[in-house]
Motif scaffolding. Sequence first.
Motif, mmCIF file in Angstrom:
data_model
loop_
_atom_site.group_PDB
_atom_site.id
_atom_site.type_symbol
_atom_site.label_atom_id
_atom_site.label_comp_id
_atom_site.label_asym_id
_atom_site.label_seq_id
_atom_site.Cartn_x
_atom_site.Cartn_y
_atom_site.Cartn_z
ATOM 1 N N THR A 138 -4.783 12.125 -22.645
ATOM 2 C CA THR A 138 -5.989 12.185 -21.823
ATOM 3 C C THR A 138 -7.231 12.273 -22.702
ATOM 4 N N PHE A 139 -7.147 13.107 -23.726
ATOM 5 C CA PHE A 139 -8.293 13.258 -24.623
ATOM 6 C C PHE A 139 -8.600 11.937 -25.318
ATOM 7 N N GLN A 140 -7.530 11.223 -25.661
ATOM 8 C CA GLN A 140 -7.720 9.962 -26.356
ATOM 9 C C GLN A 140 -8.522 8.988 -25.506
ATOM 10 N N LYS A 141 -8.195 8.982 -24.217
ATOM 11 C CA LYS A 141 -8.928 8.091 -23.313
ATOM 12 C C LYS A 141 -10.400 8.453 -23.322
ATOM 13 N N MET A 142 -10.684 9.744 -23.401
ATOM 14 C CA MET A 142 -12.078 10.176 -23.400
ATOM 15 C C MET A 142 -12.776 9.716 -24.676
ATOM 16 N N ALA A 143 -12.022 9.745 -25.779
ATOM 17 C CA ALA A 143 -12.611 9.306 -27.045
ATOM 18 C C ALA A 143 -13.015 7.841 -26.931
ATOM 19 N N ARG A 144 -12.145 7.082 -26.306
ATOM 20 C CA ARG A 144 -12.428 5.669 -26.120
ATOM 21 C C ARG A 144 -13.655 5.494 -25.213
ATOM 22 N N LEU A 145 -13.667 6.281 -24.160
ATOM 23 C CA LEU A 145 -14.764 6.200 -23.204
ATOM 24 C C LEU A 145 -16.091 6.516 -23.880
#
Lengths: 831, 121
Positions: free
Chosen positions: A494-501
């Motif tokens: 989930t955090f990774q997706k935020m990094a991408r975002l």
Amino acid sequence: MRIDLTQYRATFFEEAGEHLAALEAALLRLDIDPNDPTAMGEAFRAAHSIKGGSDAVGFPDVARFTHALEGLLDRFRGATGGPVPRRILDLLLEAADSLAGLVAAARTGGEPLEVAETLAKLAGAIAEPVTCSDRTTYRVTVVPHPDALRNGLDPLLLIRQLTQLGTVSSVRLDAGALPALADLDPERCYLSWAVRLETDCTPAAIADVFAFAPDMVRATIEPEGPPAGAAPPHEAPAAPTAADVAFPEENAGMMSDFCSEADEHLEAADRCLLTLDAEPTNAEALNAVYRAFHSIKGVSGMLDLDGVQTLAHEAENLLNLARDGSLVLRGKALDLAFASADALKRQVRFVRNWMASRGRLEKDPALPQLLVDLRAAAHAPGGSAPKEPAPLPTKVEAPAPRRAAPAGTPPAEPAARRPVAVDKETVRVDRDRLDKLINTIGELVIAQAMAQEEFDELTQRTGAHSRALPELSKISRDLQELSLSLRMVPLQGTFQKMARLVRDLSRKMDKPVDLELHGEETELDKTVVDQLGDPLIHMVRNAVDHGLEPPGERAAVGKPLEGRVTLRAYHQGGSVYIELTDDGKGLDRDRILRKAVEKGLVNEGQRLTDAEIYALIFEPGFSTAKAVTDVSGRGVGMDVVRRNVQALHGSIDIRTQLGKGTTFAIRLPLTLAIIDGLMVGLGGDVYLLPLLSVVESFRPRPAEVHTVAARGEAVTVRGEVVPLLRLSRLLGRPGAVTDPGRGLVVIVEDHGKKHALLVDELLGQMQAVVKSLDANYRRVEGLAGATILGDGRVAMILDVHGLILLHAQIGGDRRTVPFAAGSNESLGEFS
Amino acid sequence: MAKTVLIVDDSPTMRQMVSDTLRRAGFTVLEGTNGEDALLRLDGQSVQLVITDFNMPVMGGIMLVKRLRARPDFRFTPILILTTESTQDRKDEGRTAGATGWIVKPFDPIRLVQVVNRLVP
């Protein structure tokens, strides 16, 4: 006879809120990936539901507007629709805002919003043909089914249709399948055609010509590559066209494994690409991304997933060039690598859908272009790219030969700032089976508790002893703990997706942002993690868009140009906290208050604490953004965040300092399967109050209980006036204590606001296995579920938020927005 | 000369919606309430396109397609199946019987006319 529609309106508003949230979430996803057909479908369904509902409960304005919005969404719906143009997306977002405004106005009975302009824009957009901005030449291959003529389809009719879409520059007949005259069946169709069509229609519009008879004629539409002179030196592999392949049942199991594996590979790829964004030559990250693409290529080739394979192959080539140093992965090349990972994610989703439907495998309209771009990029550096992918990295320092990661495990983390993920052996288990196991163990624990209680009675009567029973009790508790840990997954994904975002947002808005992640290894129940994505996306968007000031403004106040956003997760006292901090401008208390008064959410002169004022941003339809930007600030956002968090039995707090920044802290239970509860007695029954919301309990003195005309009862707790809720009345249970001085009040907190619940007695604390009422019976207002007590009785688990809503409905206060106005107002009069 | 379309559906509402749409687009329309009824009503009339429902009493869509394909005057006539069913099995069944294409209910009138125009220009 007139039917009173108003009774249905409350339900409509509740549903509309959810649909608006879904609509916005889907549009935001499209904003990130304009090729996402699932998101378009979701947006359409959301709009469709609002239209139906609003019409039924008598809001023709809302219905008319939603109809137009739905119409525009419909135009871009469907698996073959090309990417949604920026302009249309902006319009859709604007329309979603207006719709939220219309619904809010209908709810409060306020002045109807002026939407004529948006409505006109929608109508205009619907009327214009679906076209690309550029005129493109496509190669359209038309392969009729051998039985086409016998089934009434004349292929020439359709080829002629193509001429109406643009300019046909050539039609090539492929008569390769034509047999010798003696063997020729005159009614059989042996021919196929390749048409060069120059048009400004989208591939979807071209495909539409053949859409009604997918079984009779197979058409593939590919954009022509760069002009002949600049064509890549090698023959481009044909774009994948698996459209009509029947689902290979024999591979079903492998296919499903492939999907989960690919998910993990792609997640790892995303993570490492982010590292490469900062350090374009990080060898380990390059290798990891290469491995991800390579593994996907291998397995997809075995499964005949041509689309996936071709794409993975091209992406692998690109990475290979980066690995051997003939290309640096930055700028356009890095964007392509990101785009490839995204496109592979779409392909995996298509395969999943294919498995579910056993219908046809969707095609990605953006794929041909991406392949062309990838090939162009691979051939660009120095004009002399190797024909074959280089087998091993040469120039970039290669890591020591590493043992092959077991399939399905993300490669080791390259970035220094992140903890190194250890390769662990894992076993893939079907989710349903796991849930069943956890459930059964829950039953076991209950049965064990019942056995214990029976035995305790026996002990009292006969003095019998057991050595086995305490042992059994310990083992079943261990088992339960273990079973729950099975479903725990780290927040990393989930955090990774935020990094991408954050990366995407930062580029899009030209705001340099440094994102720090802490505690990605923190584990949470998978159900919770899965549902956390949407609210976090909203929050991160808000933080970057509204929280952080533009660089110029930051410079003016002496802050570093680069904004800082921190996402942190940690455990504390049986809960998981997820905090999002930005070092931006902070919340403006006075502006929020002004806005709330303007919107009629609070009354002028009403006294509110800071926490209560900040909590107003979670009210439906509230947005303080001066101008709606194309990223956020559409007012549906924070409302959704709070609702999502509440659905997970969590809470959300705001800490903010004007000019310094804001922290949103989400507090979540570790799992939804077990709840720590306070047992309370009421009229001989036992109820369970979630301990998370309990503040304190006491027996009030008569002087501490007040009644206010038409406002209900209240209790004074250390000078603070708290509304009194009689549980027996809310639940319709007779036989309970009616005099607060003889019972007990439990102070509970909801949305940072206290309420007093009147109960008969407190019975103790327990850890309860939650049985869902929705799944086993139906949703009941004010109840969050049920559990079985040690003595075998069933106890209902109370839903504090629901009870307060119920109180607002049946109590003296009949307002539709109980929190914002009602209970606050009574407080205002007292204090 | 106006082209004639045969519409076969047991639901009067659906029949009427399709007929109205096509009449407005300039087609002559012939209606049947099921396969058998449709075959009886044809009575030697020339029809350029057939649109039939899938599930109907007495004689369903698949049987109608088979019976029509067996007649010399309908061997190459386009036949569209208008239905809520859209599984691949159903489509395969339709294709084997000789159907030309599918339109899934609820249909969009504009699209229906588009498709009909494609087949009988």
